[in-house]
Design a protein around this motif. Structure first.
Motif, mmCIF file in Angstrom:
data_model
loop_
_atom_site.group_PDB
_atom_site.id
_atom_site.type_symbol
_atom_site.label_atom_id
_atom_site.label_comp_id
_atom_site.label_asym_id
_atom_site.label_seq_id
_atom_site.Cartn_x
_atom_site.Cartn_y
_atom_site.Cartn_z
ATOM 1 N N PHE A 1 48.063 -57.257 8.947
ATOM 2 C CA PHE A 1 49.161 -56.928 9.865
ATOM 3 C C PHE A 1 49.358 -58.017 10.922
ATOM 4 N N LYS A 2 48.284 -58.671 11.328
ATOM 5 C CA LYS A 2 48.356 -59.675 12.393
ATOM 6 C C LYS A 2 48.857 -61.025 11.901
ATOM 7 N N SER A 3 49.000 -61.180 10.594
ATOM 8 C CA SER A 3 49.440 -62.458 10.041
ATOM 9 C C SER A 3 50.884 -62.759 10.458
ATOM 10 N N LYS A 4 51.179 -64.036 10.636
ATOM 11 C CA LYS A 4 52.529 -64.452 10.992
ATOM 12 C C LYS A 4 53.441 -64.519 9.772
ATOM 13 N N LYS A 5 52.856 -64.541 8.590
ATOM 14 C CA LYS A 5 53.654 -64.614 7.360
ATOM 15 C C LYS A 5 54.135 -63.217 6.987
ATOM 16 N N ARG A 6 55.425 -63.139 6.705
ATOM 17 C CA ARG A 6 56.024 -61.846 6.443
ATOM 18 C C ARG A 6 55.461 -61.189 5.172
#
Length: 578
Positions: free
Chosen positions: A62-67
């Motif tokens: 969830f914290k990833s910047k990639k959609r």
């Protein structure tokens, strides 16, 4: 602060991984006996650590910047949440999943409707319900249960329903023990009724010392009285079938009979061989765990017949060179995926050909049946047509109380087509019985039972036997089990060929009797003279029929003959011209 948080989370993740791996391995090691405090701690620690790791991984996604990573996190979280809910619901009460809600709690009127529904289904579906119990007795039991329902607890009502199912004494009509929503609870003992009493053959880790002492009583009910009372729940054609059925430690049945008042802390009293008495208290475990422990978990092939679990192989054989014995163990009449029947028949035939054989032993003590088509006929043909082993005093069959259904069909086939000597104890059924059970779910309580729908006839139509009886009865005691002795095999190894039907050449004018005879609209009896003696065979027009019978004939008196099949004789009526 972020570094500390990340470091802390990594420590938590690493700790959970260590716990997951260690408890996972421990769970696998402890799985053969899946109950007890230690198993529960390990198992729940494994599940908890697994859920924490999954939650942590979802959080990181969830914290990833990639959609696309966040989307995969949503999918992973959703799937993990569903799996977690399924696990939690299963652990609480699996019936919630089966019934898609809370388990039903019928009213008194609804229980009465269920009893009527059950009685109607048993009468309409069963091909011979009142051949085994009188109509008056059956309906009297039904009406008595209905009358008492307003004054009974739910466990007592369920016990009454199961007694009604068992009343016809048909072993293929029974509570559906394969139903996942069966909410029975059993005490963690595996009991076996040896010739010298009821003994524990397996138990949970906490009570291992109980393997050895004899069960004396549960609460205040003696073992003998306990067996008599529990037999009401055990539908079976004969006493050996009742002894084979495990129903002595089901808490709901014990409460239904008034043997115990509540399931917790029940007293079991045992006596060892020195006379010392010991009483322990035990709580029950859920049926699913007990079912896995005693039935689903497979055990090694040669293990004692007192152990109820399925064996690892449905059929296998070995040549025992020290006694020149070809030993064939046939555990289920089900074709084994990794060993097709033609391949097995070829291997067995080759073994017979190349070895010096004093005896061939066919062990069907563990054979609880299956499906005879495609497996029994080729195996019987392999044995009956091989003259090297199909000889009296050289071919032996071992029976037991666990020989059931397809196992009994196989035994009777061998009785009718070979010269085998039968050893052991009586089977749990005779050659003719009711089979092909179909499930019936009662409308209100959702109780699931099985009802026979087919009359299976593997013997003569008027065959009255309710068991296959051995020629040599061998007793099996607890000492035999404890010391790993096999009285049946010992009897076979010590067998001295006794007098039996020996074809003679004293029959006057044997040609008088040879020929083909009409036995029934679909059966032919043929008498011929081969190898200087008379023999007869019965056949019909169905390749897989049970009535492809062969036997030698010997003359007791003029026009009367005995056969190698127990209880079967032939007599000929002459017409006026002789």
């Amino acid at each position: 602060m972020k570094k500390i948080t990340k470091k802390t989370s990594n420590i938590i993740l690493f700790s959970c991984l260590v716990i997951l791996i260690s408890t996972g391995l421990a769970t696998v090691l402890l799985l053969p006996i899946p109950f007890g405090l230690f198993f529960n701690i390990v198992f729940y620690a494994f599940l908890t650590s697994l859920l924490i790791i999954i939650a942590y991984l979802c959080f990181r996604l969830f914290k990833s910047k990639k959609r696309w990573v966040r989307i995969s996190g949503i999918l992973t979280s959703t799937i993990s949440l569903c799996i977690s809910l399924l696990i939690i619901i299963t652990l609480i009460d699996i019936r919630i999943l089966v019934h898609q809600g809370l388990p039903p709690s019928p009213t008194g009127e609804e229980w009465i409707e269920d009893v009527d529904y059950l009685a109607e289904k048993m009468e309409t579906m069963h091909p011979g319900l009142f051949s085994m119990v009188s109509r008056d007795e059956f309906y009297q039991a039904r009406d008595e249960l209905k009358k008492n329902i307003p004054n009974l607890r739910e466990t007592q009502i369920m016990a009454g329903i199961y007694k009604l199912v068992a009343l016809p004494n048909d072993a293929h009509t029974f509570p559906n023990i394969f139903s996942v929503d069966l909410d029975w609870h059993l005490y963690p003992f595996e009991l076996y009724c040896f010739e010298d009493g009821l003994y524990v053959t397996n138990t949970g880790r906490r009570h291992k010392k109980l393997i050895g002492p004899r069960l004396v009583k549960i609460e205040t009910t003696s073992a003998d009285d306990l067996y008599d009372q529990m037999s009401k729940f055990l539908g079976s054609e004969n006493e050996y079938g009742k002894m084979n059925r495990s129903g002595l430690v089901i808490s709901e049945w014990l409460m239904g009979e008034g043997i115990i008042d509540h399931p917790k802390k029940v007293s079991f009293t045992f006596q060892d061989d020195t006379g010392k008495i010991e009483t322990i208290q035990s709580d029950p475990v859920h049926y699913l765990r007990y079912f896995y422990w005693t039935m689903m978990k497979k055990v090694d092939n040669p293990i004692s017949p007192a152990i109820p679990n399925d064996r690892k192989d449905n059929y296998w054989f070995e040549y025992q060179a020290n006694t020149k014995t070809l030993y064939f163990q046939f555990n289920q009449t089900i074709i084994q995926k990794n060993r097709p029947i033609p391949e097995f028949v070829s291997e067995f035939t080759e073994a017979v050909s190349k070895h010096d054989i004093d005896r061939c032993v066919i062990d069907i003590r563990n054979n609880g049946g299956g499906d005879y088509i495609g497996i029994i006929p080729p195996l019987v043909e392999m044995i009956s047509e091989n003259q090297k082993i199909n000889q009296h005093g050289k071919l032996f069959v071992i029976l037991s109380r666990r020989t059931f259904s397809g196992g009994v069909v196989f035994a009777n086939y061998l009785r009718q087509k070979t010269r085998a000597v039968f050893v052991g104890e009586p089977s749990s059924q005779g050659p003719n019985f009711y089979a092909t059970p179909q499930p019936v779910v009662l409308p209100n309580s959702k109780t699931n039972v099985m009802i026979s729908t087919f009359s299976l006839q593997s013997g003569f139509e008027n065959d009255p036997r309710i068991a296959m009886h051995p020629d040599i009865h061998t007793e099996y005691t607890y000492d035999d089990f404890h010391e790993d002795r096999d009285p049946a095999m010992e009897a076979i190894l010590n067998y001295q060929t006794a007098s039996e039907l020996t074809p003679t050449n004293t029959i006057i004018n044997p040609a008088t009797y040879t020929g083909r005879y009409k036995l029934s609209p679909y059966q032919v009896l043929e008498v011929d003279q081969g190898n200087e003696h008379l023999a007869f065979k019965i056949s019909d027009f169905y390749e897989l029929s049970f009535f492809h019978i062969h036997s030698f004939l010997d003359s007791d008196e003029k026009d009367s003959f005995t056969t190698t099949i127990p209880g079967v004789e032939l007599s000929f009526d002459r017409n006026s011209d002789g």
